[in-house]
Design a protein around this motif. Sequence first.
Motif, PDB file in Angstrom:
ATOM      1  N   ALA A  40       0.826  -1.215   0.000  1.00 21.94           N
ATOM      2  CA  ALA A  40       0.000   0.000   0.000  1.00 21.94           C
ATOM      3  C   ALA A  40       0.855   1.257   0.000  1.00 21.94           C
ATOM      4  CB  ALA A  40      -0.932  -0.021   1.208  1.00 21.94           C
ATOM      5  N   ARG A  41       1.886   1.275   0.805  1.00 23.92           N
ATOM      6  CA  ARG A  41       2.718   2.476   0.891  1.00 23.92           C
ATOM      7  C   ARG A  41       3.557   2.689  -0.363  1.00 23.92           C
ATOM      8  NH1 ARG A  41       5.988   3.376   6.300  1.00 23.92           N
ATOM      9  NH2 ARG A  41       6.614   5.144   4.986  1.00 23.92           N
ATOM     10  N   LEU A  42       4.074   1.625  -0.951  1.00 25.50           N
ATOM     11  CA  LEU A  42       4.850   1.787  -2.190  1.00 25.50           C
ATOM     12  C   LEU A  42       3.976   2.378  -3.291  1.00 25.50           C
ATOM     13  CD1 LEU A  42       7.028  -1.462  -2.322  1.00 25.50           C
ATOM     14  CD2 LEU A  42       7.788   0.860  -1.840  1.00 25.50           C
ATOM     15  N   ALA A  43       2.730   1.927  -3.380  1.00 27.33           N
ATOM     16  CA  ALA A  43       1.839   2.460  -4.410  1.00 27.33           C
ATOM     17  C   ALA A  43       1.541   3.936  -4.177  1.00 27.33           C
ATOM     18  CB  ALA A  43       0.538   1.650  -4.434  1.00 27.33           C
ATOM     19  N   ALA A  44       1.471   4.347  -2.910  1.00 22.56           N
ATOM     20  CA  ALA A  44       1.124   5.733  -2.603  1.00 22.56           C
ATOM     21  C   ALA A  44       2.334   6.661  -2.573  1.00 22.56           C
ATOM     22  CB  ALA A  44       0.400   5.790  -1.256  1.00 22.56           C
ATOM     23  N   GLU A  45       3.482   6.190  -2.069  1.00 18.53           N
ATOM     24  CA  GLU A  45       4.627   7.067  -1.824  1.00 18.53           C
ATOM     25  C   GLU A  45       5.724   6.958  -2.874  1.00 18.53           C
ATOM     26  OE1 GLU A  45       6.023   6.546   2.187  1.00 18.53           O
ATOM     27  OE2 GLU A  45       3.993   6.295   2.977  1.00 18.53           O
ATOM     28  N   VAL A  46       5.807   5.839  -3.567  1.00 19.11           N
ATOM     29  CA  VAL A  46       6.820   5.686  -4.625  1.00 19.11           C
ATOM     30  C   VAL A  46       6.101   5.178  -5.880  1.00 19.11           C
ATOM     31  CG1 VAL A  46       9.180   4.896  -5.071  1.00 19.11           C
ATOM     32  CG2 VAL A  46       8.317   4.881  -2.735  1.00 19.11           C
ATOM     33  N   PRO A  47       5.195   5.978  -6.443  1.00 19.90           N
ATOM     34  CA  PRO A  47       4.351   5.493  -7.546  1.00 19.90           C
ATOM     35  C   PRO A  47       5.112   5.237  -8.842  1.00 19.90           C
ATOM     36  CG  PRO A  47       4.025   7.846  -7.191  1.00 19.90           C
ATOM     37  CD  PRO A  47       4.884   7.361  -6.069  1.00 19.90           C
TER      38      PRO A  47
END
Length: 518
Positions: free
Chosen positions: A422-429
Amino acid sequence: MRSVSTEPSVAAAAYGSRLLGRTDQSTRSLRVRVQLLLTAVLLTANLIGAVVVASVLLLVRPSEPVTGAYWLAHAIAVPVYVAAAAVVGVLTITRALLRVLTWAREDRAPREDEVRATLRAPRLALVRQGVLWAGGVALFTAVPLWLQPSMALTEGIAVTLAGVLVCAISYLWTEFILRPITARALVQGPPPVGRTSGVHRRLIVFWVLGTGVPVAVLMLCGILALAGDDQVDLTRLAVLCLVLGGVVLLFGYMIIGLTSRSIVAPIASVRHALAAVEDGRLDVTIPVYDATEIGHLQSGFNRMAAGLRERERIRDLFGRHVGQEVAAAAVSADVELGGETRVVSVLFVDLMGSTAMATRLEPQEVVTVLNRFCAVVVDEVDRAGGLVNKFMGDAVLAVFGAPVPRDDHATAALRAARAIAARLAAEVPEIRAGVGVATGEAVAGNVGDERRFEYTVIGDAVNSAARLTELAKKRPGLVLAADASLAAADDDEAARWRPDGEEVLRGRATPTGLAVPR
């Protein structure tokens, strides 16, 4: 003049008194402070000496009447000489001290000879005061011999005793006032014991000045009385003993008090610093302002604190490389090659298209993206209580349940996998990464050679997690977990996943059940 860092000071007054200011005070402020304190102390010391002399002369009188000429001569000579001696003493002593401390005024590091001269500065004040009061002894013994011979012995005793007290007080207070400058001279540590007066020698000297000399004077009076000296009759001897005894009790106590403070203050600074270290504050140093064995104690504490800071820095750096739990285990026990078999959960995260990214971006940009990617993974693995075991360029291997065993390793690994995705998709798109989780037996321990090894996990769970990551890259959610991980997780976490078929992983003969987040 360079300031001596206390990083931060462990006491309200780093030099043992607020009168001496802070360790970071400016050169000009310190110079003015030292000048004013020296002037005040030297004037006060000479005033104390004058009071002692006057008290003895007024209380210890001869049996025959004292002539008017005697009193007139003293009414003129005493204030004139005391005032002149005080002014000359203050001017010559402060000028001599400031000349010795030229390096401090020039704001530079002292040479070795200047360090030695700085440490001898209090003795310089003592010698100058001694010369002035020796002149007073000669003058105020000669005047009575001419005008009132019966008072010669009394005045000689009074001025001698007062001179001893003034010299002792001047030495101790000068040593006290020069602590900030002494600290700057001793910034590299005190000189070897023996080059200056040690604690034992200092105590002996001030016992002599504060107790030995006055008692010797009383003994001299007793000897003269036994010898039948006309100047020392029984009444005068008794009065003289009472007066000198009172002087010794009062000012001897003052000298002993100053001497004890000169010893206790640096020891107290070490005690406060040790308390700070005990509370976990390793960024503590104390100014070294004593040239005796106590100064070596202060310097030794600073070296110990520096060693502890270096050890903690290395330990922190070690923990950043291998993980804090592995570092703690390595520090607490002997490290040996080999490992132990245990059931763990392994999380594997691998970037997609990293080769193309490297050709498209500048190397520094690639490193920046990778660091953002790793920061997310490390943050979530740490939050779930796992260990990031390896950074493999564009991939990260994390393990749950080793080196510290935990029953909920599968739950923690699955929770971390969902959070990372979830965080990779939001913070390192700008990147995509596959995430795989597997649970099973693995050997956890140190692999390599006695000269160079690393903590790692080896086994089927590691291989399965890597294979699942490759499969996850082809799934919409980019996350896959083995059914063994769901079986080992608690009901709440298992409910957040759903079955997604099965696959024969590379290197295996039987299919593995798969699951994806709901």
